[in-house]
Structure formats: structure tokens, C-alpha cells
Design a protein around this motif. Structure first.
Motif, PDB file in Angstrom:
ATOM      1  N   ASN A 145       0.851  -1.177   0.000  1.00  0.00           N
ATOM      2  CA  ASN A 145       0.000   0.000   0.000  1.00  0.00           C
ATOM      3  C   ASN A 145       0.894   1.237   0.000  1.00  0.00           C
ATOM      4  O   ASN A 145       1.474   1.586   1.020  1.00  0.00           O
ATOM      5  N   VAL A 146       1.027   1.887  -1.156  1.00  0.00           N
ATOM      6  CA  VAL A 146       1.854   3.083  -1.301  1.00  0.00           C
ATOM      7  C   VAL A 146       0.921   4.275  -1.461  1.00  0.00           C
ATOM      8  O   VAL A 146       0.085   4.277  -2.369  1.00  0.00           O
ATOM      9  N   PRO A 147       1.055   5.289  -0.617  1.00  0.00           N
ATOM     10  CA  PRO A 147       0.201   6.470  -0.774  1.00  0.00           C
ATOM     11  C   PRO A 147       0.372   7.090  -2.159  1.00  0.00           C
ATOM     12  O   PRO A 147       1.498   7.230  -2.653  1.00  0.00           O
ATOM     13  N   GLU A 148      -0.731   7.439  -2.779  1.00  0.00           N
ATOM     14  CA  GLU A 148      -0.726   7.990  -4.134  1.00  0.00           C
ATOM     15  C   GLU A 148       0.155   9.232  -4.241  1.00  0.00           C
ATOM     16  O   GLU A 148       0.793   9.475  -5.256  1.00  0.00           O
ATOM     17  N   ILE A 149       0.205  10.025  -3.178  1.00  0.00           N
ATOM     18  CA  ILE A 149       1.010  11.252  -3.198  1.00  0.00           C
ATOM     19  C   ILE A 149       2.476  10.961  -3.497  1.00  0.00           C
ATOM     20  O   ILE A 149       3.163  11.765  -4.113  1.00  0.00           O
ATOM     21  N   CYS A 150       2.963   9.805  -3.099  1.00  0.00           N
ATOM     22  CA  CYS A 150       4.368   9.462  -3.336  1.00  0.00           C
ATOM     23  C   CYS A 150       4.654   9.325  -4.831  1.00  0.00           C
ATOM     24  O   CYS A 150       5.667   9.832  -5.323  1.00  0.00           O
ATOM     25  N   ILE A 151       3.763   8.661  -5.542  1.00  0.00           N
ATOM     26  CA  ILE A 151       3.934   8.494  -6.990  1.00  0.00           C
ATOM     27  C   ILE A 151       3.776   9.849  -7.680  1.00  0.00           C
ATOM     28  O   ILE A 151       4.560  10.200  -8.562  1.00  0.00           O
ATOM     29  N   GLN A 152       2.771  10.615  -7.251  1.00  0.00           N
ATOM     30  CA  GLN A 152       2.569  11.949  -7.827  1.00  0.00           C
ATOM     31  C   GLN A 152       3.808  12.814  -7.623  1.00  0.00           C
ATOM     32  O   GLN A 152       4.246  13.517  -8.543  1.00  0.00           O
ATOM     33  N   TYR A 153       4.357  12.779  -6.425  1.00  0.00           N
ATOM     34  CA  TYR A 153       5.514  13.609  -6.107  1.00  0.00           C
ATOM     35  C   TYR A 153       6.697  13.261  -7.012  1.00  0.00           C
ATOM     36  O   TYR A 153       7.326  14.154  -7.583  1.00  0.00           O
ATOM     37  N   LEU A 154       7.001  11.988  -7.159  1.00  0.00           N
ATOM     38  CA  LEU A 154       8.129  11.599  -8.005  1.00  0.00           C
ATOM     39  C   LEU A 154       7.890  11.982  -9.460  1.00  0.00           C
ATOM     40  O   LEU A 154       8.820  12.389 -10.162  1.00  0.00           O
ATOM     41  N   ASN A 155       6.638  11.882  -9.914  1.00  0.00           N
ATOM     42  CA  ASN A 155       6.312  12.279 -11.278  1.00  0.00           C
ATOM     43  C   ASN A 155       6.578  13.767 -11.471  1.00  0.00           C
ATOM     44  O   ASN A 155       7.228  14.181 -12.436  1.00  0.00           O
ATOM     45  N   ARG A 156       6.104  14.593 -10.562  1.00  0.00           N
ATOM     46  CA  ARG A 156       6.317  16.029 -10.649  1.00  0.00           C
ATOM     47  C   ARG A 156       7.785  16.392 -10.448  1.00  0.00           C
ATOM     48  O   ARG A 156       8.283  17.326 -11.039  1.00  0.00           O
ATOM     49  N   LEU A 157       8.470  15.642  -9.587  1.00  0.00           N
ATOM     50  CA  LEU A 157       9.867  15.931  -9.308  1.00  0.00           C
ATOM     51  C   LEU A 157      10.716  15.788 -10.566  1.00  0.00           C
ATOM     52  O   LEU A 157      11.614  16.601 -10.823  1.00  0.00           O
ATOM     53  N   SER A 158      10.429  14.778 -11.374  1.00  0.00           N
ATOM     54  CA  SER A 158      11.198  14.629 -12.621  1.00  0.00           C
ATOM     55  C   SER A 158      10.924  15.811 -13.544  1.00  0.00           C
ATOM     56  O   SER A 158      11.847  16.314 -14.198  1.00  0.00           O
ATOM     57  N   ASP A 159       9.674  16.291 -13.578  1.00  0.00           N
ATOM     58  CA  ASP A 159       9.365  17.487 -14.367  1.00  0.00           C
ATOM     59  C   ASP A 159      10.128  18.699 -13.829  1.00  0.00           C
ATOM     60  O   ASP A 159      10.661  19.505 -14.597  1.00  0.00           O
ATOM     61  N   TYR A 160      10.177  18.813 -12.505  1.00  0.00           N
ATOM     62  CA  TYR A 160      10.910  19.912 -11.870  1.00  0.00           C
ATOM     63  C   TYR A 160      12.379  19.906 -12.306  1.00  0.00           C
ATOM     64  O   TYR A 160      12.935  20.942 -12.675  1.00  0.00           O
ATOM     65  N   PHE A 161      13.014  18.732 -12.271  1.00  0.00           N
ATOM     66  CA  PHE A 161      14.429  18.680 -12.621  1.00  0.00           C
ATOM     67  C   PHE A 161      14.670  19.001 -14.096  1.00  0.00           C
ATOM     68  O   PHE A 161      15.702  19.572 -14.452  1.00  0.00           O
ATOM     69  N   PHE A 162      13.717  18.673 -14.963  1.00  0.00           N
ATOM     70  CA  PHE A 162      13.830  19.052 -16.372  1.00  0.00           C
ATOM     71  C   PHE A 162      13.822  20.574 -16.501  1.00  0.00           C
ATOM     72  O   PHE A 162      14.690  21.167 -17.148  1.00  0.00           O
ATOM     73  N   VAL A 163      12.856  21.210 -15.850  1.00  0.00           N
ATOM     74  CA  VAL A 163      12.753  22.669 -15.918  1.00  0.00           C
ATOM     75  C   VAL A 163      13.939  23.319 -15.196  1.00  0.00           C
ATOM     76  O   VAL A 163      14.479  24.325 -15.661  1.00  0.00           O
ATOM     77  N   ALA A 164      14.356  22.731 -14.086  1.00  0.00           N
ATOM     78  CA  ALA A 164      15.516  23.260 -13.363  1.00  0.00           C
ATOM     79  C   ALA A 164      16.760  23.230 -14.255  1.00  0.00           C
ATOM     80  O   ALA A 164      17.544  24.190 -14.273  1.00  0.00           O
ATOM     81  N   ALA A 165      16.938  22.154 -15.010  1.00  0.00           N
ATOM     82  CA  ALA A 165      18.088  22.057 -15.918  1.00  0.00           C
ATOM     83  C   ALA A 165      18.033  23.170 -16.961  1.00  0.00           C
ATOM     84  O   ALA A 165      19.052  23.829 -17.229  1.00  0.00           O
ATOM     85  N   ARG A 166      16.866  23.393 -17.511  1.00  0.00           N
ATOM     86  CA  ARG A 166      16.716  24.482 -18.491  1.00  0.00           C
ATOM     87  C   ARG A 166      17.024  25.832 -17.852  1.00  0.00           C
ATOM     88  O   ARG A 166      17.712  26.674 -18.441  1.00  0.00           O
ATOM     89  N   ALA A 167      16.510  26.036 -16.634  1.00  0.00           N
ATOM     90  CA  ALA A 167      16.729  27.313 -15.943  1.00  0.00           C
ATOM     91  C   ALA A 167      18.205  27.500 -15.597  1.00  0.00           C
ATOM     92  O   ALA A 167      18.743  28.607 -15.728  1.00  0.00           O
ATOM     93  N   LEU A 168      18.860  26.440 -15.178  1.00  0.00           N
ATOM     94  CA  LEU A 168      20.276  26.538 -14.837  1.00  0.00           C
ATOM     95  C   LEU A 168      21.111  26.892 -16.065  1.00  0.00           C
ATOM     96  O   LEU A 168      22.021  27.727 -15.989  1.00  0.00           O
ATOM     97  N   ASN A 169      20.805  26.273 -17.198  1.00  0.00           N
ATOM     98  CA  ASN A 169      21.502  26.640 -18.427  1.00  0.00           C
ATOM     99  C   ASN A 169      21.191  28.085 -18.818  1.00  0.00           C
ATOM    100  O   ASN A 169      22.089  28.862 -19.145  1.00  0.00           O
ATOM    101  N   TYR A 170      19.932  28.440 -18.770  1.00  0.00           N
ATOM    102  CA  TYR A 170      19.510  29.795 -19.163  1.00  0.00           C
ATOM    103  C   TYR A 170      20.186  30.850 -18.289  1.00  0.00           C
ATOM    104  O   TYR A 170      20.708  31.847 -18.803  1.00  0.00           O
ATOM    105  N   ASN A 171      20.197  30.620 -16.980  1.00  0.00           N
ATOM    106  CA  ASN A 171      20.806  31.571 -16.043  1.00  0.00           C
ATOM    107  C   ASN A 171      22.311  31.685 -16.248  1.00  0.00           C
ATOM    108  O   ASN A 171      22.921  32.666 -15.840  1.00  0.00           O
ATOM    109  N   SER A 172      22.914  30.660 -16.837  1.00  0.00           N
ATOM    110  CA  SER A 172      24.355  30.659 -17.095  1.00  0.00           C
ATOM    111  C   SER A 172      24.670  31.042 -18.549  1.00  0.00           C
ATOM    112  O   SER A 172      25.806  30.891 -19.003  1.00  0.00           O
ATOM    113  N   ASN A 173      23.647  31.478 -19.292  1.00  0.00           N
ATOM    114  CA  ASN A 173      23.804  31.837 -20.707  1.00  0.00           C
ATOM    115  C   ASN A 173      24.329  30.676 -21.547  1.00  0.00           C
ATOM    116  O   ASN A 173      25.126  30.860 -22.460  1.00  0.00           O
ATOM    117  N   ILE A 174      23.873  29.482 -21.207  1.00  0.00           N
ATOM    118  CA  ILE A 174      24.226  28.280 -21.964  1.00  0.00           C
ATOM    119  C   ILE A 174      22.953  27.813 -22.676  1.00  0.00           C
ATOM    120  O   ILE A 174      21.938  27.564 -22.025  1.00  0.00           O
TER     121      ILE A 174
END
Length: 179
Positions: A145-174
Motif C-alpha cells: 500500500n503506497v500512498p498515491e502522493i508518493c507516486i505523484q511527487y516523483l512524477n512532478r519531481l522529474s518534471d521539476y528537474f527538467f525545468v531546473a536544468a533548463r533554468a540553470l543553463n539559461y541563467n548561465s547563458n548556456i
């Protein structure tokens, strides 16, 4: 207290769920624990790189934000163990961070390859490990029995890291590596 117990030398370990279980070390639950732990380590590396580079200009890319992600990942391990301790607002916090980071980025019109600067490359590693952790957690949810929020969180977290990577490159003019 010694760090080694020798009780796992034959390929099994004790796991605390709603009951105490002795499981093979290749069990889906242990695979999931390990993947989440690996993700947590990669987030720790990203955090160290952010701190070392002085790149701490956004709440969504700050050391304290990364620390909160790490604490939530640790809590997901407890949730797998049948002791949910993840805050219901955790996914919303990640979504707000994504929205805040995206508002300053140019529109994405092509696929993006992992890479760019070192910070963005580490964020992409976090993203891919988060996806694997999500897949692993879905597998575990079929037997535990895994709380649904755990799966949701990991799903959103991967999206966050994708956007974070873009932001980190953008902020560094890369520029993003577009395909």
C-alpha cells in the motif's frame, strides 16, 4: 554501534512494513528504496554544486529547496514502509517551483538533450533517476500500500528537474541542446 551487522551476508535483509519482513536484497521494495536513495544522493550532489558555484539566486534552485526535496524523498521511504509521513502539499510545492522557473524561460519548441553546463547536466541526472524511482515505486505499489502522493511527487519531481536544468543553463547563458 557497529555499522555492519552481518545479518545480510546471505542476500536477505529485514524490512519494516506493516509487519517485519525478511526479504531478498533484489526484492522490488529494496530496489525502490535503493533508487530513491540514489536519487537523494544525486540531489545532494546538485545541491553541493549549486552551493559551490554560488548559484543560489532563486528559491526554486536554493540549497534550502534542495534540502526539502531530500527530506521528502527520505519520507517516501517511510511511506513505502507503511508509515506515511509525506506532506500532502509536497506535490503542490514542486508544481509552484516549476511554474516560477518556467516564467523566465523561453518557450520550448524542440526536444532537449541532457547537458549544457555541469549544473544542468546534474539536474538531468536527477530527472532520469526520478523517473526510474517513479517506475520502481509503481511496481512496489502493486504489492504494498503506497500512498498515491508518493507516486505523484516523483512524477512532478522529474518534471521539476527538467525545468531546473533548463533554468540553470539559461541563467548561465548556456543554450539548451536542441534536437
Amino acid at each position: 554501534m557497529k555499522i555492519y551487522t552481518k545479518t545480510g551476508d546471505k542476500g536477505t535483509t529485514q524490512v519494516y512494513t506493516s509487519e517485519v519482513l525478511r526479504l531478498s536484497k533484489d526484492d522490488a521494495i529494496l530496489e525502490c528504496y535503493g533508487t530513491i536513495d540514489e536519487l537523494n544522493s544525486h540531489v545532494g550532489m546538485l545541491n553541493a554544486l549549486l552551493v559551490d558555484s554560488g548559484h543560489n539566486n532563486s528559491d526554486a534552485l536554493s540549497a534550502s529547496f534542495m534540502y526539502e526535496i531530500q527530506k521528502t524523498l527520505f519520507s517516501i521511504g517511510f511511506a513505502i514502509s507503511d508509515k506515511p509521513q509525506i506532506d500532502a502539499s509536497a506535490t503542490t510545492i514542486i508544481e509552484e517551483a516549476i511554474d516560477n522557473l518556467q516564467q523566465n524561460l523561453p518557450a520550448q519548441t524542440k526536444f532537449i538533450l541532457p547537458g549544457g553546463g555541469q549544473l544542468a547536466a546534474q539536474a538531468h541526472i536527477c530527472r532520469t533517476v526520478a523517473r526510474r524511482a517513479e517506475r520502481s515505486l509503481v511496481s512496489v505499489s502493486k504489492q504494498q500500500n503506497v500512498p498515491e502522493i508518493c507516486i505523484q511527487y516523483l512524477n512532478r519531481l522529474s518534471d521539476y528537474f527538467f525545468v531546473a536544468a533548463r533554468a540553470l543553463n539559461y541563467n548561465s547563458n548556456i543554450p539548451d541542446i536542441e534536437v
